[in-house]
Design a protein around this motif. Structure first.
Motif, PDB file in Angstrom:
ATOM      1  N   THR A 195       0.916  -1.141  -0.038  1.00 38.97           N
ATOM      2  CA  THR A 195       0.030  -0.159   0.007  1.00 38.97           C
ATOM      3  C   THR A 195       1.105   1.418  -0.179  1.00 38.97           C
ATOM      4  N   PHE A 196       0.615   2.181  -0.971  1.00 37.50           N
ATOM      5  CA  PHE A 196       1.385   3.434  -0.890  1.00 37.50           C
ATOM      6  C   PHE A 196       0.661   4.550  -1.316  1.00 37.50           C
ATOM      7  N   PHE A 197       1.174   5.727  -1.144  1.00 38.13           N
ATOM      8  CA  PHE A 197       0.605   6.827  -1.105  1.00 38.13           C
ATOM      9  C   PHE A 197       1.031   7.615  -2.394  1.00 38.13           C
ATOM     10  N   VAL A 198       0.180   8.347  -3.319  1.00 39.67           N
ATOM     11  CA  VAL A 198       0.692   9.308  -4.240  1.00 39.67           C
ATOM     12  C   VAL A 198       0.343  10.749  -3.702  1.00 39.67           C
ATOM     13  N   GLY A 199       1.423  11.490  -3.573  1.00 44.67           N
ATOM     14  CA  GLY A 199       1.046  12.815  -2.867  1.00 44.67           C
ATOM     15  C   GLY A 199       1.162  12.594  -1.622  1.00 44.67           C
ATOM     16  N   LYS A 200       0.818  13.813  -0.701  1.00 43.93           N
ATOM     17  CA  LYS A 200       1.117  14.063   0.661  1.00 43.93           C
ATOM     18  C   LYS A 200      -0.425  13.130   1.410  1.00 43.93           C
ATOM     19  N   PRO A 201      -0.008  12.114   2.273  1.00 40.43           N
ATOM     20  CA  PRO A 201      -1.044  11.492   3.042  1.00 40.43           C
ATOM     21  C   PRO A 201      -1.195  12.407   4.181  1.00 40.43           C
ATOM     22  N   SER A 202      -2.340  12.234   4.922  1.00 41.59           N
ATOM     23  CA  SER A 202      -2.838  12.607   6.204  1.00 41.59           C
ATOM     24  C   SER A 202      -1.917  11.948   7.071  1.00 41.59           C
ATOM     25  N   GLU A 203      -1.910  12.526   8.525  1.00 43.45           N
ATOM     26  CA  GLU A 203      -1.236  11.860   9.652  1.00 43.45           C
ATOM     27  C   GLU A 203      -2.242  10.689   9.723  1.00 43.45           C
ATOM     28  N   ILE A 260       0.979  -2.357   8.926  1.00 39.31           N
ATOM     29  CA  ILE A 260       2.529  -2.765   8.901  1.00 39.31           C
ATOM     30  C   ILE A 260       2.660  -3.603  10.185  1.00 39.31           C
ATOM     31  N   GLU A 261       2.373  -2.827  11.184  1.00 39.00           N
ATOM     32  CA  GLU A 261       2.526  -3.523  12.510  1.00 39.00           C
ATOM     33  C   GLU A 261       1.711  -4.979  12.697  1.00 39.00           C
ATOM     34  N   ALA A 262       0.356  -4.811  12.315  1.00 40.56           N
ATOM     35  CA  ALA A 262      -0.392  -6.253  12.435  1.00 40.56           C
ATOM     36  C   ALA A 262       0.329  -7.263  11.618  1.00 40.56           C
ATOM     37  N   GLN A 263       0.802  -7.052  10.430  1.00 40.16           N
ATOM     38  CA  GLN A 263       1.563  -7.936   9.668  1.00 40.16           C
ATOM     39  C   GLN A 263       2.732  -8.548  10.184  1.00 40.16           C
ATOM     40  N   ARG A 264       3.577  -7.381  10.787  1.00 39.92           N
ATOM     41  CA  ARG A 264       4.583  -7.891  11.709  1.00 39.92           C
ATOM     42  C   ARG A 264       4.449  -8.925  12.586  1.00 39.92           C
ATOM     43  N   PHE A 274      -5.635  -0.200   3.731  1.00 42.11           N
ATOM     44  CA  PHE A 274      -4.330  -0.432   4.085  1.00 42.11           C
ATOM     45  C   PHE A 274      -3.923  -1.681   4.183  1.00 42.11           C
ATOM     46  N   ARG A 275      -3.241  -2.333   3.307  1.00 41.63           N
ATOM     47  CA  ARG A 275      -2.721  -3.668   3.506  1.00 41.63           C
ATOM     48  C   ARG A 275      -1.434  -4.149   2.851  1.00 41.63           C
ATOM     49  N   HIS A 276      -0.462  -4.695   3.402  1.00 42.18           N
ATOM     50  CA  HIS A 276       0.611  -5.403   2.736  1.00 42.18           C
ATOM     51  C   HIS A 276       0.276  -6.714   2.786  1.00 42.18           C
ATOM     52  N   SER A 277       0.956  -7.449   1.758  1.00 43.29           N
ATOM     53  CA  SER A 277       1.024  -8.826   1.986  1.00 43.29           C
ATOM     54  C   SER A 277       2.286  -9.646   1.432  1.00 43.29           C
ATOM     55  N   ARG A 284       8.854  -2.613   3.366  1.00 46.06           N
ATOM     56  CA  ARG A 284       7.406  -2.611   3.781  1.00 46.06           C
ATOM     57  C   ARG A 284       7.269  -1.137   4.565  1.00 46.06           C
ATOM     58  N   GLU A 285       8.277  -0.711   4.989  1.00 46.54           N
ATOM     59  CA  GLU A 285       8.159   0.699   5.900  1.00 46.54           C
ATOM     60  C   GLU A 285       7.365   1.868   5.196  1.00 46.54           C
ATOM     61  N   LEU A 286       6.985   2.593   5.871  1.00 49.01           N
ATOM     62  CA  LEU A 286       6.251   3.870   5.310  1.00 49.01           C
ATOM     63  C   LEU A 286       7.140   4.646   4.387  1.00 49.01           C
ATOM     64  N   GLU A 287       8.472   4.892   4.843  1.00 51.00           N
ATOM     65  CA  GLU A 287       9.259   5.680   3.961  1.00 51.00           C
ATOM     66  C   GLU A 287       9.380   5.259   2.543  1.00 51.00           C
ATOM     67  N   TYR A 288       9.114   3.838   2.318  1.00 53.78           N
ATOM     68  CA  TYR A 288       9.408   3.497   0.855  1.00 53.78           C
ATOM     69  C   TYR A 288       8.198   3.538   0.200  1.00 53.78           C
ATOM     70  N   MET A 289       6.872   4.059   0.665  1.00 56.16           N
ATOM     71  CA  MET A 289       5.643   3.930   0.318  1.00 56.16           C
ATOM     72  C   MET A 289       5.295   5.480   0.081  1.00 56.16           C
ATOM     73  N   LEU A 290       5.943   6.184  -0.069  1.00 54.02           N
ATOM     74  CA  LEU A 290       5.813   7.787  -0.353  1.00 54.02           C
ATOM     75  C   LEU A 290       5.894   8.208  -1.634  1.00 54.02           C
TER      76      LEU A 290
END
Lengths: 378, 378
Positions: A249-257, A267-271, A349-352, A370-376
């Motif tokens: 799951t990734f974001f195009v443009g700026k996601p909200s907090e 990501i945590e639930a998957q971990r 929101f889902r990674h697999s 998987r981390e957020l920083e790679y999904m922006l």
């Protein structure tokens, strides 16, 4: 493919159940037990497993293919040209003849959950007592051998390459299907170079935007990514039939907090699920532990599917990681871990990832970050 | 999609047969009668058609999707989260309840050739008399309305673009899958530009080389084209579910005279079929006339499949153009015309086009050039 070994195990089961022969209908099950798979089954194809031999019935256009691929003792062909009308022109003619040697009341194994009712009724009319053997094949297929795991590993690696290439092109203005196609093309180039003369397939489901991403399963469309989109991209690759699933799951443009928090939560639930899954634990424990992450954060009501499914020759394979499944997991099982949360107005929101259970733990055959920083993607 | 009209026609049929409700299982049939299609059915989805209402049972993850797409009167949802365990957690719970209002002996319509035996037995246990309604849906789906034909035309045109683009890259050294991918990518770019927010899908089966092309149906592989290859390329595109098939046989490097003659023969057999097909003629006449072209040239024994199949929502749809089918063809039917000849040592030769029957004749929605001169790639 260790067809002989599989047939031997299956025959032992048949003998225990007093089943003298089995009729296998499902394409994936036939592939598993014979090594032969056609592309399409509008012309029926049937595998028969007797105590002393295996038989395959195919239409004429599959004759050469079956001769090359099918590990069976006997092949029977039916035809659809007018000049062959003096021979068999339907699979039922072969089947009726091959079944005749068994007396009325013989126990015949079928896949009760997959066999069409019309064929079931036909077999019943021939005097057989029909017994479900489908669950046994599900159980056998659930435990992968070394060779199957090697194929899965390759599929997993190829899926990582494809996701990486698609993500290079993530930007507003590209359509879901165009986004997919970059990964497809790259995947096929790499695979053609590294794995000559093999079969590779793939599928993608890309759900972009707040509204579409909140629906877990949609076909990719020509909708174009726009600023502010959440995108759930599902990438599947199969190598000689064995499938890996890889979703980000990734974001195009700026996601909200809030959106960032929801992705971190997924990501945590998957971990949690990935750390927990190992031989000896039950399917339900993994599902429930992962679900609790969403629940504790106040999002339990926005979860609408189990945490994962089996994987192999089929897209979804039993048994499932579901809250009511007491199955104890074993070495050689393959599962997706894909907890998801879907909030109207915010997105899905889902990674697999695809996980293989080892003797003492598990490992993921899909490794894309998987981390957020790679999904922006601005 | 004129769902209401379809339901009305289907209900009239049910009434004639004394069928009080029907359970529709097949995904394509459900789509045809409700407008809703999921990607995957490992979680069962069922459409019920009563005399006075329609009902749909879906898993939780399809709830929003079904609310948006399904043209049904009532939606029922089952769940797979632990916190929903007090509600329905299986489609069977809904189904059992919804069926309860009918007395024992009620006639219930099912698709006998598509419904799994396990579901058939479940319905039987509930006391229903089960009646096949599958053939009626096949007959309805066989005649396309104007809206369906518009979708098919777009699919046909997109398939032409894709074939053209793939053929630009036909050369020794490219793999079957790479060859396919050029067409895929181009197709998705054009479609994304011309048809925003639509669903498009595709498939390819490319059989290259003397040996592989002699097998009519094989998945594309990473085998690389080589000088002297015959290639049978099958390209399928679907637009909002409706499928066009487009196949061309071409040569990489210099073909022998015999190979050129065989392709010309296949083109001639196709021309005969395409000229002949129209309302009022029987399915068998088209098949036999086309087959005679091969037979007269001495290649009858190398033909191993019928000349064509119906097309629409499914890859292959009944009824078929087969030598033993007396069906009289009608306006609105859609057929592939794809006579093929497969000679070991020389290769396989088959073009396929998708034909729509009009009031007085027919036209092809696939238009890529067919002649030998366009099929040579040095």
């Amino acid at each position: 493919m260790k067809i002989n070994k599989r047939i031997q195990i299956f025959r032992e089961f048949m003998e225990q159940k007093g089943v003298r022969l089995s009729l296998i209908w499902d394409p994936d099950n036939q592939y598993y037990l014979s090594g032969f798979r056609a592309i399409i089954y509008s012309r029926p194809i049937v595998t028969l497993i007797h105590a002393d031999k295996t038989e395959l019935i195919v239409p004429g256009l599959e004759e050469l293919h079956a001769l090359e691929k099918a590990k069976v003792d006997k092949l029977y062909v039916y035809y659809e040209q007018i000049d062959m009308a003096h021979k068999e022109i339907s699979y039922l003619e072969h089947l009726t003849r091959l079944l005749k040697k068994y007396p009325a009341g013989t126990k015949l194994g079928v896949e009760l959950g997959l066999l069409p009712a019309s064929v079931y009724l036909f077999l019943q009319e021939q005097g057989f007592e029909l017994v479900d053997v489908g669950q046994k094949i599900i159980n056998m297929r659930a435990i992968k051998d070394e060779q199957e795991i090697e194929l899965l590993k390759i599929a997993g690696q190829l899926s990582d390459y494809a996701i990486g290439e698609s993500l290079k092109h993530a930007r507003a203005g590209i359509s879901e299907l165009e986004f997919d196609s970059y990964g497809d093309k790259f995947l096929l180039e790499i695979a053609s170079k590294d794995y000559p003369e093999e079969l590779i397939g793939y599928a993608n489901w890309t759900c972009s935007g707040i509204k579409r991403s909140a629906m877990p399963h949609l076909y990719s469309s020509t909708r174009k990514f726009a600023d502010g989109d959440v995108v759930v991209h599902s990438r599947q690759v199969w190598f000689n039939g064995y499938r890996a699933e890889n979703e980000r799951t990734f974001f195009v443009g700026k996601p909200s907090e809030k959106q960032k928090d929801l992705l971190k939560l997924a990501i945590e639930a998957q971990r949690v699920g990935m750390e927990m899954i190992q031989p000896g634990i039950t399917a339900k424990e993994v599902d429930i532990a992962s679900y609790q992450v969403f629940k504790k954060a106040g999002y339990g009501e926005y979860v609408n599917h189990r945490i994962g499914h089996g994987l192999g020759l089929s897209e979804h394979e039993e048994p499932y990681l579901r809250f009511d499944n007491d199955l104890v997991l074993e070495e050689g099982m393959v599962y997706t871990i894909e907890p998801g949360v879907y909030v109207p107005g915010l997105g899905g929101f889902r990674h697999s990832d695809t996980i293989i259970l080892t003797k003492t733990g598990s490992f993921s055959i899909t490794q894309y970050p998987r981390e957020l920083e790679y999904m922006l993607f601005d």
